[in-house]
Design an enzyme around this catalytic site. Structure first.
Site, PDB file in Angstrom:
ATOM      1  N   SER A 295      -4.773   3.521 -10.854  1.00 36.56           N
ATOM      2  CA  SER A 295      -3.617   3.847 -10.021  1.00 36.56           C
ATOM      3  C   SER A 295      -2.379   3.966 -10.887  1.00 36.56           C
ATOM      4  CB  SER A 295      -3.410   2.728  -8.988  1.00 36.56           C
ATOM      5  OG  SER A 295      -2.200   2.921  -8.266  1.00 36.56           O
TER       6      SER A 295
ATOM      7  N   TYR B  93       1.782  -8.878  -4.823  1.00 37.05           N
ATOM      8  CA  TYR B  93       2.781  -8.889  -5.886  1.00 37.05           C
ATOM      9  C   TYR B  93       2.968 -10.342  -6.294  1.00 37.05           C
ATOM     10  CZ  TYR B  93       4.327  -4.050  -5.204  1.00 37.05           C
ATOM     11  OH  TYR B  93       4.391  -2.676  -5.141  1.00 37.05           O
TER      12      TYR B  93
ATOM     13  N   THR C 176      -1.486  -5.941  -7.891  1.00 31.15           N
ATOM     14  CA  THR C 176      -0.743  -4.843  -8.509  1.00 31.15           C
ATOM     15  C   THR C 176      -0.185  -5.300  -9.848  1.00 31.15           C
ATOM     16  OG1 THR C 176      -0.182  -3.857  -6.383  1.00 31.15           O
ATOM     17  CG2 THR C 176       1.233  -3.278  -8.238  1.00 31.15           C
TER      18      THR C 176
ATOM     19  N   SER D  33      -0.201  -4.251   2.392  1.00 39.65           N
ATOM     20  CA  SER D  33       0.787  -4.497   1.345  1.00 39.65           C
ATOM     21  C   SER D  33       1.421  -5.876   1.494  1.00 39.65           C
ATOM     22  CB  SER D  33       1.884  -3.425   1.430  1.00 39.65           C
ATOM     23  OG  SER D  33       2.997  -3.776   0.624  1.00 39.65           O
TER      24      SER D  33
ATOM     25  N   GLN E  49      -3.028  -6.653  -0.760  1.00 35.83           N
ATOM     26  CA  GLN E  49      -2.366  -6.317  -2.024  1.00 35.83           C
ATOM     27  C   GLN E  49      -1.334  -7.379  -2.344  1.00 35.83           C
ATOM     28  OE1 GLN E  49       1.099  -5.224  -2.005  1.00 35.83           O
ATOM     29  NE2 GLN E  49       1.170  -5.223  -4.245  1.00 35.83           N
TER      30      GLN E  49
ATOM     31  N   HIS F 284       0.490   3.961  -9.113  1.00 28.22           N
ATOM     32  CA  HIS F 284       1.436   3.524  -8.076  1.00 28.22           C
ATOM     33  C   HIS F 284       2.026   4.735  -7.341  1.00 28.22           C
ATOM     34  CE1 HIS F 284       3.684  -0.393  -7.148  1.00 28.22           C
ATOM     35  NE2 HIS F 284       4.171   0.465  -6.276  1.00 28.22           N
TER      36      HIS F 284
ATOM     37  N   LYS G 212      -5.189  -3.565  -9.801  1.00 23.98           N
ATOM     38  CA  LYS G 212      -4.696  -2.249  -9.381  1.00 23.98           C
ATOM     39  C   LYS G 212      -3.569  -1.775 -10.298  1.00 23.98           C
ATOM     40  CE  LYS G 212      -2.526  -0.062  -5.306  1.00 23.98           C
ATOM     41  NZ  LYS G 212      -1.179   0.232  -5.836  1.00 23.98           N
TER      42      LYS G 212
END
Length: 367
Positions: free
Chosen positions: A252, A129, A155, A106, A127, A254, A230
């Protein structure tokens, strides 16, 4: 008490963890309808096993983005794992590597990309952001690439944080001894105390609400790594993801933590797979707790699945050994499901091995 399945780790984690931490990992958005539905939708899918097939050798190995892994069961990105166990993401990375599978780290990890890379070899995804400050994003992607990460999982379902009422009640914030390690040097590693959820305030301040498909294209100008989108739940967005150059899609919601009352991911999977038309692989996360769930997802066209909460629960309960055990239990159950369904390799798993509610309605209306 001996733990015999993945779900049993949740109760152990609940006992061990501070309420604020457990609630952060466990809760979904608002009424938590989708949280329950992510599980119950799996329970509505039935098997159509084939018998008298030689299943002496069952091969679970598969490839993801060209990387060979031991099974189509991978680790989803879950934030702040050191809240669960002092070794956090490092323990998870070692367990994934030992199991011969992929871990996704993450952005909001409590261990940096460099620290995770230093645990030893392994196939790892990062992942991402997207922060308002694009320099932060570019720097982070470069660091992940340099640390040997093999793909970016972008994401796309979090322009704002979903309303997680437990976090509001608990005034959730990152415990003071921890930081979001990837942002430590950028003064973005700490979370301020807040009158509601500290994470919601952090997201409101830092994460870019203007994120759009052009940014998916921009990302490809700053990295050679393949990009997995994602958070896709519809055919429309599947087509746009392909147009935008995505290397794959992760279906997904989340972990049911964003928009409540979206369908379970397993219920959206077939729509996405059909729209992708085999052009890019489609993966799934959300609600996978059994080897039977893994098989159902593959039968509906997924190339693999990712598990999230079971990892943090097992981490809280038993550290690295717990994560290893979760991966092993799912692997054993998946192998048994394949054998009892009459499949000797992952390639053989197809739509004929399962029956969904829609199939059942169709066949009864034919009668």
């Amino acid at each position: 008490m001996e733990i015999v399945n993945v779900s049993e780790y949740e109760a152990v984690a609940k006992q061990k963890l501070p309420k604020m931490v457990f609630d952060y990992y466990a809760s979904g958005a608002e009424d938590q309808w989708t949280l329950k539905e992510n599980r119950s939708a799996f329970e509505r899918i039935r098997f159509r096993p084939r018998i008298l097939i030689d299943v002496t050798h069952v091969d679970m190995a598969t490839t993801v983005l060209g990387f060979k892994i031991s099974m189509p069961i991978m680790i989803a990105p879950t934030a702040m794992q050191r809240m669960a166990h002092p070794e956090g993401e490092l323990a998870t990375a070692r367990a994934a590597s030992a199991a011969g599978t992929i871990m996704t780290l993450s952005s909001w990890a409590t261990s940096s990309v460099e620290e995770v890379a230093s645990t030893g070899p392994g196939i790892r995804f990062f992942q991402l952001y997207v922060y308002k400050d694009r320099h932060v994003v570019a720097q982070l992607v470069r660091r992940a690439e340099k640390a040997g990460f093999k793909a970016i999982a972008l994401t796309v379902d979090t322009p704002r944080l979903g309303r997680r009422e437990a976090d509001i009640k608990n005034r959730f914030t990152l415990p003071p001894h921890l930081t979001l390690k990837n942002f430590e040097g950028l003064d973005l590693g700490k979370m301020d105390k807040s009158t509601d959820s500290g994470l919601a305030s952090y997201v409101a301040g830092q994460i870019d609400r203007s994120l759009s498909w052009k940014d998916v294209k921009w990302l490809q100008t700053i990295t050679k790594l393949p990009i997995l989108v994602k958070g896709v739940l519809t055919a429309e967005d599947t087509r746009l993801a392909i147009q935008a150059g995505a290397a794959g899609i992760i279906v997904s919601n989340h972990g049911a933590r964003q928009l409540d009352y979206v369908s379970a991911t397993i219920s959206c999977l077939e729509e996405v797979v059909k729209a992708a038309q085999g052009r890019i692989p489609v993966f799934l996360d959300g609600g996978v707790r059994r080897g039977t769930d893994v098989f159902k997802a593959l039968a509906l066209g997924a190339s693999g699945i990712f598990i999230g909460r079971p990892v943090v629960y097992a981490l809280a309960a038993e550290g690295e050994a717990g994560v290893s055990k979760v991966l092993q239990m799912l692997r054993d159950e998946f192998e048994l499901t394949m054998a009892l369904s009459g499949c000797c390799s992952v390639r053989e798993i197809n739509r004929n091995y399962i029956q969904t509610e829609t199939d059942m309605i169709r066949s009864s209306s034919r009668l």
